[in-house]
Design a protein around this motif. Structure first.
Motif, PDB file in Angstrom:
ATOM      1  N   TRP A   1       6.574  93.059   1.292  1.00 19.76           N
ATOM      2  CA  TRP A   1       7.138  92.693   2.599  1.00 19.76           C
ATOM      3  C   TRP A   1       8.534  92.932   2.607  1.00 19.76           C
ATOM      4  O   TRP A   1       9.339  93.479   3.600  1.00 19.76           O
ATOM      5  CB  TRP A   1       6.804  91.416   2.938  1.00 19.76           C
ATOM      6  N   ALA A   2       9.438  92.471   1.412  1.00 16.03           N
ATOM      7  CA  ALA A   2      10.739  92.705   1.397  1.00 16.03           C
ATOM      8  C   ALA A   2      11.256  94.086   1.420  1.00 16.03           C
ATOM      9  O   ALA A   2      12.183  94.468   1.958  1.00 16.03           O
ATOM     10  CB  ALA A   2      11.132  91.952  -0.031  1.00 16.03           C
ATOM     11  N   ALA A   3      10.166  95.118   0.718  1.00 15.79           N
ATOM     12  CA  ALA A   3      10.592  96.502   1.004  1.00 15.79           C
ATOM     13  C   ALA A   3      10.427  96.910   2.140  1.00 15.79           C
ATOM     14  O   ALA A   3      11.230  97.739   2.708  1.00 15.79           O
ATOM     15  CB  ALA A   3       9.621  97.269  -0.074  1.00 15.79           C
ATOM     16  N   LEU A   4       9.704  96.420   2.918  1.00 16.25           N
ATOM     17  CA  LEU A   4       9.502  96.848   4.373  1.00 16.25           C
ATOM     18  C   LEU A   4      10.695  96.140   5.322  1.00 16.25           C
ATOM     19  O   LEU A   4      10.999  97.158   6.294  1.00 16.25           O
ATOM     20  CB  LEU A   4       8.102  96.643   4.865  1.00 16.25           C
ATOM     21  N   VAL A   5      11.061  95.100   4.976  1.00 18.31           N
ATOM     22  CA  VAL A   5      12.207  94.558   5.798  1.00 18.31           C
ATOM     23  C   VAL A   5      13.336  95.111   5.515  1.00 18.31           C
ATOM     24  O   VAL A   5      14.054  95.471   6.543  1.00 18.31           O
ATOM     25  CB  VAL A   5      12.256  93.031   5.306  1.00 18.31           C
ATOM     26  N   HIS A   6      13.688  95.558   4.270  1.00 19.72           N
ATOM     27  CA  HIS A   6      15.129  96.156   4.024  1.00 19.72           C
ATOM     28  C   HIS A   6      15.137  97.442   3.703  1.00 19.72           C
ATOM     29  O   HIS A   6      16.140  98.258   3.540  1.00 19.72           O
ATOM     30  CB  HIS A   6      15.583  95.573   2.613  1.00 19.72           C
ATOM     31  N   GLY A   7      13.906  98.237   4.113  1.00 19.18           N
ATOM     32  CA  GLY A   7      13.791  99.990   4.139  1.00 19.18           C
ATOM     33  C   GLY A   7      14.071 100.378   2.831  1.00 19.18           C
ATOM     34  O   GLY A   7      14.479  99.822   1.767  1.00 19.18           O
ATOM     35  N   HIS A   8      14.250 101.704   2.832  1.00 20.10           N
ATOM     36  CA  HIS A   8      14.676 102.654   1.664  1.00 20.10           C
ATOM     37  C   HIS A   8      15.768 102.258   1.192  1.00 20.10           C
ATOM     38  O   HIS A   8      16.707 102.284   1.484  1.00 20.10           O
ATOM     39  CB  HIS A   8      14.603 103.991   2.153  1.00 20.10           C
ATOM     40  N   GLY A   9      15.518 102.146  -0.280  1.00 16.50           N
ATOM     41  CA  GLY A   9      16.881 101.745  -1.130  1.00 16.50           C
ATOM     42  C   GLY A   9      17.277 100.277  -1.005  1.00 16.50           C
ATOM     43  O   GLY A   9      18.280 100.015  -1.221  1.00 16.50           O
ATOM     44  N   TYR A  10      16.614  99.540  -0.112  1.00 17.08           N
ATOM     45  CA  TYR A  10      17.057  98.231   0.321  1.00 17.08           C
ATOM     46  C   TYR A  10      18.391  98.227   1.118  1.00 17.08           C
ATOM     47  O   TYR A  10      19.143  97.197   0.796  1.00 17.08           O
ATOM     48  CB  TYR A  10      16.966  97.195  -1.091  1.00 17.08           C
ATOM     49  N   GLY A  11      18.606  99.190   1.810  1.00 23.56           N
ATOM     50  CA  GLY A  11      19.736  99.501   2.422  1.00 23.56           C
ATOM     51  C   GLY A  11      19.807  99.212   4.053  1.00 23.56           C
ATOM     52  O   GLY A  11      20.735  99.458   4.450  1.00 23.56           O
ATOM     53  N   LEU A  12      18.699  99.003   4.452  1.00 24.07           N
ATOM     54  CA  LEU A  12      18.557  98.879   5.980  1.00 24.07           C
ATOM     55  C   LEU A  12      19.612  97.996   6.592  1.00 24.07           C
ATOM     56  O   LEU A  12      20.060  97.968   7.790  1.00 24.07           O
ATOM     57  CB  LEU A  12      17.043  98.721   6.278  1.00 24.07           C
ATOM     58  N   ARG A  13      19.778  96.786   6.005  1.00 21.62           N
ATOM     59  CA  ARG A  13      20.168  95.682   6.489  1.00 21.62           C
ATOM     60  C   ARG A  13      21.575  94.821   5.674  1.00 21.62           C
ATOM     61  O   ARG A  13      21.809  93.691   5.868  1.00 21.62           O
ATOM     62  CB  ARG A  13      19.228  94.304   6.668  1.00 21.62           C
ATOM     63  N   GLY A  14      21.883  95.711   4.864  1.00 24.07           N
ATOM     64  CA  GLY A  14      23.107  95.308   4.155  1.00 24.07           C
ATOM     65  C   GLY A  14      22.816  94.402   2.855  1.00 24.07           C
ATOM     66  O   GLY A  14      23.776  93.348   2.627  1.00 24.07           O
ATOM     67  N   LEU A  15      21.870  94.430   2.262  1.00 21.02           N
ATOM     68  CA  LEU A  15      21.409  93.457   1.312  1.00 21.02           C
ATOM     69  C   LEU A  15      22.369  93.600   0.012  1.00 21.02           C
ATOM     70  O   LEU A  15      22.897  94.737  -0.265  1.00 21.02           O
ATOM     71  CB  LEU A  15      20.188  93.686   0.786  1.00 21.02           C
TER      72      LEU A  15
END
Length: 394
Positions: A328-342
């Motif tokens: 789920w975390a991968a979907l929330v934060h997108g490719h490279g976990y960069g979608l939401r500024g993690l």
């Protein structure tokens, strides 16, 4: 079960936080962080463990004579939970203390306990399990490694795969066949094997996760009769009694909570739509349920043998939840976990969790095996349709 926290648990948590700030422990944690930042996938955790063990916190539930503090299993779980929250990787501790150590407490001879437990509690020795074999998987009754009589001892031969931390361990709890019987469950014995002995070859199997699987070859490894755990040929009964100890779900619930918290750290309320908020609540409830199931299992350990069905339920839910949270975390934060500024460190935690996720529902008994255990337990109940009493419930 009372899910509230006792004064003793609160006191231990406070003490652990103090220990985590001491220079030896803080320094070892910083060394680990630097190694991981440099790309080392499986840095050596033993110096950190020894620094913690100096405070007798490594095996807190064990009797004082074996290096513990004699606290309850719940209080010891509070210690581990606080150590993991403070950054301690837990796998080698789980293997050495929570699995092999508790197995020795349950089934070891007085001499075996005196020889190994103080060394495991202090971090002088570390341990792993050698159960699974090629083409056998989780079906331990089908294992083919053997131990044959050799004078006053035995010689062990065979191949063990998909263990963990064998390269950092000094002894292995090894299941082998010493004979045959009417059923395939007979003739299995358990031995404590010195992993530094002649004839032991340790290697790794490539894995997606940071922690590599192991391949251990045993080529006529000589052990004394004092290495036999329990009686010869009675290993299956010991395994079925002690495997439940591995399935409290504490380690999986801690992973689920860590990955869930990391996921939330990159979310802002004003950018989360209703669908995402619903997922936050749903996965949060699953993570809370995982912790409660794990603590319920641990509380049973304090009252006697852990019920295998309860342990299977805890293992199934906690490992499935941890895996689902990682995905789920991968979907929330997108490719490279960069979608939401993690933050980069949180992204690294979640990326490693995503790679670790597939193995969680396979190790320590697959999810399918846990479901089979739960389902088959119903046939022993008189209140279940199709069970012992043809009762009215399902």
């Amino acid at each position: 079960m009372n899910f509230g926290e006792s004064d003793a648990e609160r006191g231990l948590r406070a003490e652990v936080r103090e220990v985590l700030r001491t220079p030896p422990v803080r320094g070892a944690l910083d060394d680990l962080a630097r190694a991981m930042a440099a790309g080392e996938r499986e840095p050596d955790v033993r110096p950190l463990y020894r620094a913690i063990a100096a405070h007798r916190l490594f095996a807190a539930s064990w009797p004082e004579e074996y290096g513990g503090r004699g606290v309850s299993h719940l209080e010891a779980a509070a210690v581990i939970e606080e150590l993991v929250r403070g950054g301690m990787p837990d796998m080698l501790q789980v293997l050495s203390v929570q699995i092999v150590g508790l197995f020795l407490l349950e089934a070891g001879s007085p001499a075996q306990r005196a020889r190994y437990l103080p060394a495991l509690a202090s971090g002088e020795l570390f341990a792993t399990v050698l159960y699974t074999e090629p083409e056998v998987g989780s079906d331990l009754a089908s294992l083919r490694a053997t131990a044959v009589r050799d004078g006053d001892g035995y010689r062990l031969s065979g191949t063990k795969v998909f263990g963990l931390k064998s390269g950092m361990s000094d002894i292995g709890l090894c299941a082998v066949r010493t004979g045959t019987g009417v059923t395939k469950y007979e003739g299995i014995s358990l031995f404590l094997v010195d992993l530094h002995a002649d004839g032991v070859t340790r290697g790794t199997i490539a894995s997606l996760a940071d922690e590599q699987y192991d391949r251990v070859e045993l080529d006529g490894v000589r052990v004394g009769a004092d290495a036999l755990l329990g009686a010869e040929g009675e290993g299956w009964s010991l395994l079925t009694r002690c495997l439940a100890i591995e399935r409290t779900g504490l380690d999986y619930s801690l992973k689920a909570a860590r990955w869930y918290d990391a996921t939330l750290s990159g979310l802002a309320a004003d950018t989360a739509d209703d669908a995402l908020l619903e997922e936050v609540g749903r996965y949060g409830a699953a993570v809370d349920a995982a912790r409660l199931l794990a603590w319920n299992s641990i509380s049973q350990l304090g009252r006697g043998p852990l019920d295998p069905t309860s342990a299977a339920i805890a293992k199934y839910h906690t490992s499935e939840t941890a895996q689902q949270v990682a995905y789920w975390a991968a979907l929330v934060h997108g490719h490279g976990y960069g979608l939401r500024g993690l933050a980069p460190d949180k992204a690294a935690v979640l990326e490693a969790g995503y790679r670790e996720g597939p193995g969680l529902t396979l190790s320590a008994g697959t999810s399918e095996m846990m479901l089979e255990l739960v389902a088959s337990s119903g046939f022993d109940r008189p209140d279940v349709i199709g069970g012992a009493g043809d009762g009215p419930q399902i």
